[in-house]
Design an enzyme around this catalytic site. Sequence first.
Site, short mmCIF file in Angstrom:
data_model
loop_
_atom_site.label_atom_id
_atom_site.label_comp_id
_atom_site.label_asym_id
_atom_site.label_seq_id
_atom_site.Cartn_x
_atom_site.Cartn_y
_atom_site.Cartn_z
N ASN A 1 29.94 -2.97 -44.99
CA ASN A 1 28.88 -1.99 -44.80
C ASN A 1 27.53 -2.49 -45.30
O ASN A 1 27.37 -3.67 -45.60
CB ASN A 1 29.31 -0.66 -45.42
CG ASN A 1 30.36 0.00 -44.55
OD1 ASN A 1 30.08 0.45 -43.46
ND2 ASN A 1 31.60 0.01 -45.02
N HIS B 1 25.39 -20.07 -62.31
CA HIS B 1 24.45 -21.10 -62.77
C HIS B 1 24.88 -21.49 -64.17
O HIS B 1 24.62 -20.80 -65.14
CB HIS B 1 23.02 -20.55 -62.79
CG HIS B 1 22.42 -20.44 -61.43
ND1 HIS B 1 21.73 -21.47 -60.85
CD2 HIS B 1 22.42 -19.43 -60.54
CE1 HIS B 1 21.33 -21.09 -59.66
NE2 HIS B 1 21.73 -19.86 -59.44
N ALA C 1 34.39 2.61 -57.06
CA ALA C 1 32.94 2.43 -56.99
C ALA C 1 32.37 1.88 -58.30
O ALA C 1 32.78 2.28 -59.39
CB ALA C 1 32.26 3.75 -56.65
N LYS D 1 38.73 -10.13 -63.54
CA LYS D 1 40.08 -10.69 -63.67
C LYS D 1 40.90 -10.26 -62.46
O LYS D 1 40.55 -9.30 -61.76
CB LYS D 1 40.75 -10.17 -64.94
CG LYS D 1 40.06 -10.68 -66.18
CD LYS D 1 40.79 -10.30 -67.43
CE LYS D 1 40.01 -10.93 -68.59
NZ LYS D 1 40.35 -10.47 -69.86
#
Length: 194
Positions: free
Chosen positions: A79, A109, A162, A168
């Site tokens: 979506n 990074h 949500a 993990k």
Amino acid sequence: MVDLIKHYGVFGVLSLIYEKVLTYFLFKQAKIIRRPFECRGKQNIIVGKEFTTGRYCRFEAHGKHGEINITIGDNCQVNDSVHIAALKSVIISNNVLIASRVFITDLNHGGYSGNLHSDPLVICKDRPLTSTPVVIEQNVWLGEGVVVLPGVTIGENAIIGANAVVSKNIPAFSIAVGNPAKVIKTYNFEQKNG
């Protein structure tokens, strides 16, 4: 066609036709990729049949030319405003549903695990990129705003609630929520419930 016009309006249907034509030239096997859509490293991305996106999605494959860094299976729906970034490997299996504002990445990074310890005095953008593969197995549902971090495998038929941050592995047939994501339910096949 009448139902489409009732649902989207005349200009909406014209926009869908335009996006369908552009989709054919970007990823022939996809169903529809809505615009705007940003794709870096297209040659390193494979999408399956019936793949669809919402608007404002961004896919980045940073690997070497010719290696596949992002693989998306058949019948996947992504979506609005989904960002997928891969240096080595992000694999999304068949029938995965991804809600809006989801971020999936296999890279960082710098790093602070194992033998790799980035110098904290080096500017973040100048630290070497590290990568650990991400696998999202079939029939997974990622809820709105989910973040999937490097090195994670999400088992088949799992649901991620949500705004969860998945750092993990999540087992198959389970529901995980929170930051960091924790399993709160697992489907019980003997009792046929969660």
